[in-house]
Design a protein around this motif. Structure first.
Motif, PDB file in Angstrom:
ATOM      1  N   ASP A  35       0.978  -1.351  -0.032  1.00  0.00           N
ATOM      2  CA  ASP A  35      -0.161   0.006   0.163  1.00  0.00           C
ATOM      3  C   ASP A  35       0.884   1.189   0.130  1.00  0.00           C
ATOM      4  O   ASP A  35       2.027   1.117   0.243  1.00  0.00           O
ATOM      5  CB  ASP A  35      -0.885  -0.108   1.202  1.00  0.00           C
ATOM      6  CG  ASP A  35      -0.119   0.126   2.718  1.00  0.00           C
ATOM      7  OD1 ASP A  35       0.756   0.588   2.753  1.00  0.00           O
ATOM      8  OD2 ASP A  35      -0.755  -0.745   3.549  1.00  0.00           O
ATOM      9  N   PRO A  36       0.206   2.617  -0.293  1.00  0.00           N
ATOM     10  CA  PRO A  36       1.135   3.444  -0.367  1.00  0.00           C
ATOM     11  C   PRO A  36       1.839   3.866   0.936  1.00  0.00           C
ATOM     12  O   PRO A  36       3.030   4.320   0.668  1.00  0.00           O
ATOM     13  CB  PRO A  36       0.123   4.930  -0.302  1.00  0.00           C
ATOM     14  CG  PRO A  36      -1.055   4.128  -1.227  1.00  0.00           C
ATOM     15  CD  PRO A  36      -1.164   2.781  -0.632  1.00  0.00           C
ATOM     16  N   GLY A  37       1.646   3.538   2.075  1.00  0.00           N
ATOM     17  CA  GLY A  37       2.300   3.770   3.387  1.00  0.00           C
ATOM     18  C   GLY A  37       3.696   2.820   3.382  1.00  0.00           C
ATOM     19  O   GLY A  37       4.437   3.133   3.700  1.00  0.00           O
ATOM     20  N   GLN A  38       3.377   1.632   2.866  1.00  0.00           N
ATOM     21  CA  GLN A  38       4.380   0.773   2.844  1.00  0.00           C
ATOM     22  C   GLN A  38       5.427   1.229   1.726  1.00  0.00           C
ATOM     23  O   GLN A  38       6.682   1.022   1.833  1.00  0.00           O
ATOM     24  CB  GLN A  38       4.139  -0.842   2.618  1.00  0.00           C
ATOM     25  CG  GLN A  38       2.964  -1.334   3.578  1.00  0.00           C
ATOM     26  CD  GLN A  38       2.619  -2.780   3.209  1.00  0.00           C
ATOM     27  OE1 GLN A  38       1.881  -2.908   2.211  1.00  0.00           O
ATOM     28  NE2 GLN A  38       2.515  -3.607   4.156  1.00  0.00           N
ATOM     29  N   ALA A  40       6.263   4.061   1.161  1.00  0.00           N
ATOM     30  CA  ALA A  40       6.747   5.314   1.423  1.00  0.00           C
ATOM     31  C   ALA A  40       7.932   4.940   2.776  1.00  0.00           C
ATOM     32  O   ALA A  40       8.694   5.874   2.932  1.00  0.00           O
ATOM     33  CB  ALA A  40       6.050   6.213   2.016  1.00  0.00           C
ATOM     34  N   LEU A  41       8.009   3.549   2.997  1.00  0.00           N
ATOM     35  CA  LEU A  41       9.020   3.243   4.016  1.00  0.00           C
ATOM     36  C   LEU A  41      10.424   3.298   3.497  1.00  0.00           C
ATOM     37  O   LEU A  41      10.693   2.958   2.279  1.00  0.00           O
ATOM     38  CB  LEU A  41       8.594   1.890   4.531  1.00  0.00           C
ATOM     39  CG  LEU A  41       7.439   1.571   5.330  1.00  0.00           C
ATOM     40  CD1 LEU A  41       6.986   0.041   5.507  1.00  0.00           C
ATOM     41  CD2 LEU A  41       7.605   2.080   6.688  1.00  0.00           C
ATOM     42  N   THR A  49      13.490   5.116  -0.499  1.00  0.00           N
ATOM     43  CA  THR A  49      12.364   4.517  -0.098  1.00  0.00           C
ATOM     44  C   THR A  49      11.963   3.207  -0.522  1.00  0.00           C
ATOM     45  O   THR A  49      12.788   2.766  -1.857  1.00  0.00           O
ATOM     46  CB  THR A  49      11.027   5.177  -0.200  1.00  0.00           C
ATOM     47  OG1 THR A  49      10.921   5.563  -1.653  1.00  0.00           O
ATOM     48  CG2 THR A  49      11.103   6.630   0.316  1.00  0.00           C
ATOM     49  N   ARG A  51       9.501   2.415  -2.634  1.00  0.00           N
ATOM     50  CA  ARG A  51       8.938   2.936  -3.847  1.00  0.00           C
ATOM     51  C   ARG A  51      10.122   3.138  -4.903  1.00  0.00           C
ATOM     52  O   ARG A  51      10.282   2.796  -6.200  1.00  0.00           O
ATOM     53  CB  ARG A  51       8.167   4.172  -3.933  1.00  0.00           C
ATOM     54  CG  ARG A  51       7.514   4.583  -5.392  1.00  0.00           C
ATOM     55  CD  ARG A  51       6.878   5.727  -5.260  1.00  0.00           C
ATOM     56  NE  ARG A  51       5.571   5.619  -4.575  1.00  0.00           N
ATOM     57  CZ  ARG A  51       4.451   5.160  -5.251  1.00  0.00           C
ATOM     58  NH1 ARG A  51       4.472   4.615  -6.391  1.00  0.00           N
ATOM     59  NH2 ARG A  51       3.394   5.136  -4.293  1.00  0.00           N
ATOM     60  N   VAL A 149      10.072  -3.856   4.957  1.00  0.00           N
ATOM     61  CA  VAL A 149       8.556  -4.002   5.072  1.00  0.00           C
ATOM     62  C   VAL A 149       8.264  -4.989   6.202  1.00  0.00           C
ATOM     63  O   VAL A 149       8.397  -6.322   5.818  1.00  0.00           O
ATOM     64  CB  VAL A 149       7.713  -3.995   3.787  1.00  0.00           C
ATOM     65  CG1 VAL A 149       6.338  -4.360   3.988  1.00  0.00           C
ATOM     66  CG2 VAL A 149       8.158  -3.106   2.596  1.00  0.00           C
TER      67      VAL A 149
END
Length: 251
Positions: A35-38, A40-41, A49, A51, A149
C-alpha cells in the motif's frame, strides 16, 4: 610457484534466464501487494524508499535492453568475476513499472536466444553473463524489501541465489588471489583465496563457512563481518580466516 589460473565459471544460459525471470516475478508480486504507506517506508539503501527501490529494480531490468541496443561489440572487455568489484553502475531512471519491465525482458530474451556481446556501461559482456549480474540485483532487491517492510518475506529463487552466491564468491577470489583460505558457501560455492601457504590436501588450515544469503549480505555491505560473527552466521577458523578487510567487495 604461483597457483594455476582457473577457468572462468560457466553458467547454464537457460537456467540463468529462467532464474532471473522467476526472481523478478517474485519482486514484482511483492511490490504490487504494497500500500502507499508501505511504499513510503525507508530501506537500508541510503536515502531510498521502498517505492524508489522498486523503481531502481525496474531500471536495472531495463538496462538489459539498453545494453543490447548499444552498438555491437566484438570483444569482451570485462571478466564476469570482476563485475562485483567495480563501482556500482548508475541506472537510468525509469517509471515504476515492474510488470512492464518483466514483459519487456521476457520478449527481449525470446528475441535473443543466443548470447551476443553487449555494452553494459561498465564493460562488454556476453548477454547471458550480464544476466548473472541481474540475478545479484534481484536477490538483493528481494532481501532489501523483506528487511524494509514488516511482515514481508519475498521468496528467493533458488537458482538466482545460487548464481549470485557463486559470482560474489568468485569475485572474492579475484580480489584476494591465493590459496591459503577456503571460503565455503554450501551448497553453492567453494573458493580458495588470500595469499599464503597453499592448501593441497586434508582439512585447510583457514576456513570460512556461511550460508548463501549471509554471504550475499557480507559481500555487498549489508552485513558486517563483526556482526555476522557475533550472530554466529559465519564461522571462521585459522589466522587467515578474517575477511573483514576484504568485505564488502565493491568499490
Amino acid at each position: 610457484m604461483p597457483p594455476a589460473q582457473k577457468r572462468p565459471r560457466k553458467y547454464d544460459p537457460l537456467r540463468t534466464r529462467t532464474a532471473v525471470l522467476a526472481q523478478l516475478g517474485e519482486v514484482r508480486k511483492a511490490v504490487e501487494g504494497l500500500d502507499p504507506g508501505q511504499l513510503a517506508l525507508p530501506t537500508r539503501r541510503e536515502g531510498m524508499t521502498v517505492r524508489e527501490l522498486a523503481a531502481q529494480v525496474a531500471a536495472s531490468v531495463v538496462a538489459v535492453r539498453q545494453a543490447v541496443e548499444r552498438p555491437a561489440q566484438f570483444k569482451q572487455t570485462l571478466p564476469l568475476a570482476e563485475w562485483p568489484l567495480r563501482r556500482a553502475v548508475a541506472f537510468t531512471p525509469v517509471a515504476l513499472d515492474l510488470a512492464g519491465a518483466e514483459d519487456d525482458l521476457r520478449a527481449l530474451l525470446d528475441d535473443h536466444p543466443g548470447s551476443p556481446l553487449v555494452d553494459t556501461g561498465a564493460g562488454v559482456l556476453p548477454l547471458n553473463e550480464f544476466l548473472v549480474t541481474r540475478a545479484i540485483e534481484l536477490v538483493l532487491a528481494a532481501d532489501d524489501l523483506s528487511d524494509a517492510v514488516p511482515g514481508l518475506e519475498v521468496p528467493q529463487d533458488r537458482h538466482a541465489l545460487a548464481a549470485a552466491t557463486r559470482l560474489l564468491a568468485d569475485a572474492l577470489a579475484v580480489k584476494a588471489p591465493g590459496g591459503s583460505t577456503e571460503v565455503r558457501v554450501p551448497p553453492y560455492a567453494v573458493v580458495q583465496c588470500v595469499e599464503g601457504l597453499r592448501h593441497t590436501r586434508g582439512t585447510p588450515p583457514n576456513v570460512v563457512e556461511t550460508g548463501p544469503l549471509t554471504w550475499v549480505r557480507l559481500a555487498t555491505g549489508r552485513l558486517t563481518w563483526a556482526d555476522a560473527l557475533a550472530r554466529a552466521e559465519v564461522s571462521a577458523s585459522g589466522e587467515r580466516a578474517d575477511l573483514s578487510g576484504l568485505l564488502p567487495l565493491g568499490g
